[in-house]
Design a protein around this motif. Sequence first.
Motif, mmCIF file in Angstrom:
data_model
loop_
_atom_site.group_PDB
_atom_site.id
_atom_site.type_symbol
_atom_site.label_atom_id
_atom_site.label_comp_id
_atom_site.label_asym_id
_atom_site.label_seq_id
_atom_site.Cartn_x
_atom_site.Cartn_y
_atom_site.Cartn_z
ATOM 1 N N ASN A 182 -0.833 11.240 34.547
ATOM 2 C CA ASN A 182 -1.525 10.762 35.743
ATOM 3 C C ASN A 182 -2.938 10.291 35.428
ATOM 4 O O ASN A 182 -3.370 9.237 35.889
ATOM 5 C CB ASN A 182 -1.560 11.855 36.812
ATOM 6 N N ILE A 183 -3.665 11.048 34.627
ATOM 7 C CA ILE A 183 -5.065 10.699 34.369
ATOM 8 C C ILE A 183 -5.181 9.373 33.624
ATOM 9 O O ILE A 183 -6.134 8.619 33.823
ATOM 10 C CB ILE A 183 -5.766 11.853 33.616
ATOM 11 N N VAL A 184 -4.171 9.033 32.816
ATOM 12 C CA VAL A 184 -4.228 7.780 32.050
ATOM 13 C C VAL A 184 -3.581 6.609 32.802
ATOM 14 O O VAL A 184 -3.695 5.454 32.387
ATOM 15 C CB VAL A 184 -3.537 7.973 30.676
ATOM 16 N N ALA A 185 -2.941 6.887 33.960
ATOM 17 C CA ALA A 185 -2.073 5.902 34.614
ATOM 18 C C ALA A 185 -2.756 4.588 34.976
ATOM 19 O O ALA A 185 -2.142 3.525 34.926
ATOM 20 C CB ALA A 185 -1.439 6.517 35.865
ATOM 21 N N ALA A 186 -4.050 4.635 35.360
ATOM 22 C CA ALA A 186 -4.739 3.401 35.773
ATOM 23 C C ALA A 186 -5.454 2.716 34.612
ATOM 24 O O ALA A 186 -6.121 1.701 34.807
ATOM 25 C CB ALA A 186 -5.746 3.726 36.880
ATOM 26 N N SER A 187 -5.298 3.262 33.386
ATOM 27 C CA SER A 187 -6.062 2.734 32.241
ATOM 28 C C SER A 187 -5.213 2.621 30.980
ATOM 29 O O SER A 187 -5.722 2.768 29.866
ATOM 30 C CB SER A 187 -7.259 3.644 31.944
ATOM 31 N N THR A 188 -3.927 2.361 31.127
ATOM 32 C CA THR A 188 -3.041 2.368 29.958
ATOM 33 C C THR A 188 -3.470 1.364 28.889
ATOM 34 O O THR A 188 -3.322 1.625 27.696
ATOM 35 C CB THR A 188 -1.590 2.077 30.385
ATOM 36 N N GLU A 189 -4.043 0.229 29.339
ATOM 37 C CA GLU A 189 -4.449 -0.802 28.361
ATOM 38 C C GLU A 189 -5.567 -0.308 27.441
ATOM 39 O O GLU A 189 -5.703 -0.781 26.307
ATOM 40 C CB GLU A 189 -4.874 -2.086 29.089
ATOM 41 N N ARG A 190 -6.361 0.653 27.925
ATOM 42 C CA ARG A 190 -7.469 1.194 27.129
ATOM 43 C C ARG A 190 -6.973 2.003 25.944
ATOM 44 O O ARG A 190 -7.682 2.174 24.943
ATOM 45 C CB ARG A 190 -8.336 2.113 27.994
ATOM 46 N N PHE A 191 -5.759 2.544 26.070
ATOM 47 C CA PHE A 191 -5.257 3.478 25.068
ATOM 48 C C PHE A 191 -4.104 2.897 24.257
ATOM 49 O O PHE A 191 -3.214 3.616 23.814
ATOM 50 C CB PHE A 191 -4.845 4.784 25.750
ATOM 51 N N SER A 192 -4.139 1.591 24.099
ATOM 52 C CA SER A 192 -3.137 0.916 23.282
ATOM 53 C C SER A 192 -3.847 0.078 22.222
ATOM 54 O O SER A 192 -4.805 -0.640 22.530
ATOM 55 C CB SER A 192 -2.264 0.024 24.169
ATOM 56 N N LYS A 193 -3.400 0.182 20.982
ATOM 57 C CA LYS A 193 -4.018 -0.566 19.876
ATOM 58 C C LYS A 193 -2.912 -1.261 19.093
ATOM 59 O O LYS A 193 -2.019 -0.594 18.559
ATOM 60 C CB LYS A 193 -4.788 0.399 18.971
ATOM 61 N N ASN A 194 -2.979 -2.595 19.091
ATOM 62 C CA ASN A 194 -1.946 -3.395 18.414
ATOM 63 C C ASN A 194 -0.544 -3.034 18.910
ATOM 64 O O ASN A 194 0.415 -2.950 18.134
ATOM 65 C CB ASN A 194 -2.020 -3.210 16.886
#
Length: 496
Positions: free
Chosen positions: A352-364
């Motif tokens: 839930n805490i990451v749900a609105a920011s998934t793009e921030r936690f993806s690399k390549n």
Amino acid sequence: MANAIELKDIKKGFAGVQALKGVSFAIKKGSVHALIGENGAGKSTLMKILSGAQRADSGEIFVDGKKADIANPIVATELGIGIVYQELNNFMHLDVASNILSHGLPQKHGMINYDKMYAQAREILDNIGLTHISEKGTMSSLSLGAQQMCEIAGIVSKNADIVILDEPTSALTETETKKLFEIIADIKSRGVTVIYISHKLDEVLYLADEITVLKDGEHVTTFEKTPQTTKEELVRYMVGRDVEYDYKVGTSEIGGVILRASKLNRGKMVRDVDLELHKGEILGIAGLEGSGRTELLETLFGCCRAESGEIEVEGKKRTIKNPMEAKKCKMAYITKERKILGLFLGLSVNSNIVAASTERFSKNGIVQYQDIRKNTEKYVDAMSIKISGINQNVMDLSGGNQQKVLLAMWMTTNPDIIMIDEPTRGVDVGAKAEIHALLRKMAVDGKAIILVSSEMSELLASCDKIVCMFEGKITGILDNKEAGEESIMKLVSGLS
């Protein structure tokens, strides 16, 4: 006075967590008995046991002096116990009469006798003063408050001797709350016992004959309410300490304008709205239900597009067509419907805490799970979110902790503008103070906050300025120093 219910040493555990630790107290017949405590105190568990939704692990229950084995809701109904949960259990596609009489629809030759059903429902509604509700209207056409009244009518129609109301005013307007209080007074005068669960201590002090306090699954005290009983006394029993009702208004530095709306229009709910929000400011929005408060936030965030007018962010004109555009403008919107529109109840705190920011936690194209975990742990620690672990399901958390998870979800997006609707609905006094401390800290850090609340005391304790709305229009903007409940009520009632 005889006892309607007596509880002796009630215990209940879930997966190693002891929700009730030997609770014992009695409830007098024909009284309004308030049950209070922080989220997680055991109130709802105890009421589910009384209503047959759950079984106690041990202990005894006496109803009207006789030992009772409340194995399921049918047994509870036979014993004269009815409950109206905070989350309503209506059949939304059916009419009001079908809902009220769902426990026993009148029949003729094996078919539903509609004439008799509508006549009975009309009589039930009239008997408790709900003359304005049509027995033939669909449930979905009614306001949440009216739906709740109909559910209470259904409980009363079963000739319940004991009615349990769980947070009954959390979604009611002031008018609907007044009507509910009239209904409670009426059924009490007929000898019905009412168990009233609420975080709103003003209501408890107004309604209750006796008050029981639970804390961490234990019985703290049961006592008769007197004119000398104070809100502060109740809070001390509930949390074991004094709770500050002053949410540090005026302690953040107000900066330049970060958001400006000019002549904003959207149907009848947002009409010619001019608004300015400054950095470091908490701007409150007051208004009665239907005043356009929520609709204004939805329009600013792009949930519904404005029909005309302009929005500027950081001095630049923006066309906010949808929430994704709003996010790009570093805006966040925390809905009042946290369980329906805000959170993914079946997922973990971490998800839930990451749900609105998934793009921030993806690399390549690869998800950075370690970064996600570190981010979650940071907010769990900073916001004092009480969980068994970051993989715990959000649905298992208390209301206050769910609200903190929702805040953390949107804070992870690193917004500059935070719009929050009813931040403490269904939240206990301790968690309420913690949430407001978090909001004020954000303001001190330079964030700009728009806060909608139905509670005037909350607005006065937390907001630097208060915008008053009536029928979609702003009727006045008050500085906190000049605002009072009377001046706000005048403006939100269109009497300016």
